[in-house]
Design a protein around this motif. Structure first.
Motif, PDB file in Angstrom:
ATOM      1  N   GLU A   1     -15.889  10.922  -0.870  1.00 17.72           N
ATOM      2  CA  GLU A   1     -17.081  11.772  -0.843  1.00 17.72           C
ATOM      3  C   GLU A   1     -18.198  11.207  -1.713  1.00 17.72           C
ATOM      4  OE1 GLU A   1     -15.862  16.389   0.105  1.00 17.72           O
ATOM      5  OE2 GLU A   1     -16.469  15.831  -1.914  1.00 17.72           O
ATOM      6  N   LEU A   2     -17.811  10.664  -2.864  1.00 15.25           N
ATOM      7  CA  LEU A   2     -18.813  10.149  -3.799  1.00 15.25           C
ATOM      8  C   LEU A   2     -19.415   8.830  -3.331  1.00 15.25           C
ATOM      9  CD1 LEU A   2     -16.972  10.847  -7.185  1.00 15.25           C
ATOM     10  CD2 LEU A   2     -19.073  11.947  -6.400  1.00 15.25           C
ATOM     11  N   GLY A   3     -18.645   8.050  -2.593  1.00 14.14           N
ATOM     12  CA  GLY A   3     -19.066   6.709  -2.197  1.00 14.14           C
ATOM     13  C   GLY A   3     -20.467   6.587  -1.630  1.00 14.14           C
ATOM     14  N   PRO A   4     -20.872   7.464  -0.694  1.00 17.29           N
ATOM     15  CA  PRO A   4     -22.216   7.327  -0.110  1.00 17.29           C
ATOM     16  C   PRO A   4     -23.349   7.654  -1.086  1.00 17.29           C
ATOM     17  CG  PRO A   4     -20.764   8.614   1.317  1.00 17.29           C
ATOM     18  CD  PRO A   4     -20.072   8.482   0.003  1.00 17.29           C
ATOM     19  N   LEU A   5     -23.036   8.371  -2.180  1.00 14.47           N
ATOM     20  CA  LEU A   5     -24.086   8.853  -3.083  1.00 14.47           C
ATOM     21  C   LEU A   5     -24.076   8.200  -4.456  1.00 14.47           C
ATOM     22  CD1 LEU A   5     -23.843  12.701  -2.360  1.00 14.47           C
ATOM     23  CD2 LEU A   5     -25.449  11.065  -1.385  1.00 14.47           C
ATOM     24  N   ALA A   6     -22.941   7.652  -4.864  1.00  8.58           N
ATOM     25  CA  ALA A   6     -22.811   7.134  -6.222  1.00  8.58           C
ATOM     26  C   ALA A   6     -22.077   5.797  -6.212  1.00  8.58           C
ATOM     27  CB  ALA A   6     -22.057   8.146  -7.095  1.00  8.58           C
ATOM     28  N   ASP A   7     -22.302   5.014  -7.271  1.00  5.63           N
ATOM     29  CA  ASP A   7     -21.578   3.761  -7.466  1.00  5.63           C
ATOM     30  C   ASP A   7     -20.202   4.123  -8.005  1.00  5.63           C
ATOM     31  OD1 ASP A   7     -20.658   1.255  -8.042  1.00  5.63           O
ATOM     32  OD2 ASP A   7     -22.125   0.830  -9.627  1.00  5.63           O
ATOM     33  N   THR A   8     -19.176   4.051  -7.155  1.00  4.93           N
ATOM     34  CA  THR A   8     -17.882   4.664  -7.450  1.00  4.93           C
ATOM     35  C   THR A   8     -16.760   3.638  -7.532  1.00  4.93           C
ATOM     36  OG1 THR A   8     -18.611   6.635  -6.243  1.00  4.93           O
ATOM     37  CG2 THR A   8     -16.268   6.462  -6.725  1.00  4.93           C
ATOM     38  N   THR A   9     -15.884   3.821  -8.520  1.00  2.00           N
ATOM     39  CA  THR A   9     -14.685   2.996  -8.690  1.00  2.00           C
ATOM     40  C   THR A   9     -13.475   3.898  -8.859  1.00  2.00           C
ATOM     41  OG1 THR A   9     -15.783   1.071  -9.672  1.00  2.00           O
ATOM     42  CG2 THR A   9     -13.491   1.410 -10.265  1.00  2.00           C
ATOM     43  N   LEU A  10     -12.371   3.503  -8.263  1.00  4.40           N
ATOM     44  CA  LEU A  10     -11.090   4.170  -8.481  1.00  4.40           C
ATOM     45  C   LEU A  10     -10.336   3.436  -9.582  1.00  4.40           C
ATOM     46  CD1 LEU A  10      -9.875   4.865  -4.839  1.00  4.40           C
ATOM     47  CD2 LEU A  10      -9.890   6.583  -6.664  1.00  4.40           C
ATOM     48  N   ALA A  11      -9.871   4.165 -10.589  1.00  5.15           N
ATOM     49  CA  ALA A  11      -9.070   3.580 -11.660  1.00  5.15           C
ATOM     50  C   ALA A  11      -7.645   4.100 -11.534  1.00  5.15           C
ATOM     51  CB  ALA A  11      -9.654   3.947 -13.020  1.00  5.15           C
ATOM     52  N   THR A  12      -6.683   3.189 -11.326  1.00  5.79           N
ATOM     53  CA  THR A  12      -5.290   3.584 -11.136  1.00  5.79           C
ATOM     54  C   THR A  12      -4.367   2.682 -11.948  1.00  5.79           C
ATOM     55  OG1 THR A  12      -4.816   2.118  -9.266  1.00  5.79           O
ATOM     56  CG2 THR A  12      -5.868   4.215  -8.763  1.00  5.79           C
ATOM     57  N   ARG A  13      -3.148   3.156 -12.177  1.00  2.63           N
ATOM     58  CA  ARG A  13      -2.172   2.369 -12.941  1.00  2.63           C
ATOM     59  C   ARG A  13      -1.363   1.432 -12.058  1.00  2.63           C
ATOM     60  NH1 ARG A  13      -2.488   3.880 -17.957  1.00  2.63           N
ATOM     61  NH2 ARG A  13      -3.026   6.020 -18.544  1.00  2.63           N
ATOM     62  N   ARG A  14      -1.458   1.625 -10.739  1.00  4.93           N
ATOM     63  CA  ARG A  14      -0.757   0.736  -9.799  1.00  4.93           C
ATOM     64  C   ARG A  14      -1.577   0.680  -8.518  1.00  4.93           C
ATOM     65  NH1 ARG A  14       2.436   5.293 -10.237  1.00  4.93           N
ATOM     66  NH2 ARG A  14       3.865   4.186 -11.606  1.00  4.93           N
ATOM     67  N   PRO A  15      -1.355  -0.315  -7.681  1.00  7.65           N
ATOM     68  CA  PRO A  15      -2.082  -0.383  -6.403  1.00  7.65           C
ATOM     69  C   PRO A  15      -1.882   0.890  -5.591  1.00  7.65           C
ATOM     70  CG  PRO A  15      -0.958  -2.450  -6.836  1.00  7.65           C
ATOM     71  CD  PRO A  15      -0.478  -1.493  -7.885  1.00  7.65           C
ATOM     72  N   ILE A  16      -2.885   1.232  -4.800  1.00  9.76           N
ATOM     73  CA  ILE A  16      -2.819   2.445  -3.990  1.00  9.76           C
ATOM     74  C   ILE A  16      -1.831   2.252  -2.844  1.00  9.76           C
ATOM     75  CG2 ILE A  16      -4.135   4.008  -2.494  1.00  9.76           C
ATOM     76  CD1 ILE A  16      -6.604   3.182  -4.175  1.00  9.76           C
TER      77      ILE A  16
END
Length: 268
Positions: free
Chosen positions: A100-115
């Protein structure tokens, strides 16, 4: 839901917060925040898993000058337009919010392991349909599913959205700073907002004096029926009896099981 509630042979008390549930001489006393008290032979805690958001203790969070919120408080992507946003988490909520944020904001996912990705509609049927019809989510197979790492159910929509809008994934940052985060490789970056899609913890504060919880506050139960005190049951917990126990598909089945067992216990 209102139509369904009207058909139930039950007295429904909305806007009623229960503060304590205690048992004495075979009877439960349920006390509400407004002072009302109910007595009953049986109690079922059906508040589920989503009452207490879990916020990880990331170093520096108290010093962060930007906006940090849990996914439970996320309402709309509009308030983040034009901002640099990090979404923490690798589950469905994190992916959906990032999409949802992608089209409006510069967005990054931070995770402890690959999705991890799981096809939501294999062979044209929803995964829950397959689990229900093959009974693969019923014990003892569910015990194996419990140990499977978090995976995102997707029919391709969210994965495509992340790619289209340049939402990248990075290893979880090591700490907050006053104006951003420090990534795992030591790089500092200014960030406007961090959305913590980090899940929830099962808590039953109203049962703390009931005798039905262990030292950590977790329910002592088997299949939703208390193993510590008679006349106490649970409904809506993750993996209570199956992979679908906290979903609409599984909760009705579990409720029927718990009621049947409790009626037998109370009658006995």
């Amino acid at each position: 839901m209102r139509d369904y509630a009207r058909r139930l042979p039950a007295g429904i008390r909305t806007s009623t917060t229960v503060t304590s549930v205690t048992r004495q001489d075979g009877t439960w006393s349920v006390r509400a925040e407004d002072g009302r008290e109910f007595t009953t032979r049986a109690v079922i805690a059906a508040t589920g898993d989503y009452g207490t958001p879990f916020v990880p203790d990331v170093p520096g969070r108290a010093d962060f000058g930007g906006r940090a919120l849990h996914a439970a408080d996320y309402r709309s992507p509009d308030t983040f337009a034009g901002q640099r946003v990090v979404v923490v988490g690798g589950g469905n909520s994190a992916i959906q919010i990032a999409a949802e944020l992608g089209p409006l904001a510069d967005t990054t996912l931070a995770t402890r392991r690959p999705i991890g990705w799981t096809l939501q509609r294999p062979l044209g049927r929803d995964l829950h349909w397959w689990l229900g019809h093959t009974r693969l989510d019923i014990a003892p197979i569910r015990q194996l599913l419990e140990k499977v790492p978090v995976s995102v159910l997707d029919d391709g929509h969210y994965r495509t959205a992340l790619d289209q809008h340049g939402v990248d994934r990075r290893d979880m940052f090591s700490r907050f700073t006053a104006d951003g985060v420090v990534w795992a490789d030591g790089t500092k970056e200014e960030v406007d907002a961090v959305v913590l899609a980090t899940g929830y913890r099962v808590t039953f504060p109203f049962l703390r004096d009931s005798g039905g919880l262990d030292a950590n506050g977790a329910p002592l139960h088997r299949g939703g029926l208390s193993t510590a005190v008679p006349g106490l049951g649970f409904v809506g917990m993750e993996f209570q009896r199956s992979f679908s126990s906290k979903t609409l598909r599984g909760v009705g089945r579990d409720a029927g099981h718990v009621l049947k067992q409790m009626r037998t216990a109370v009658a006995g």
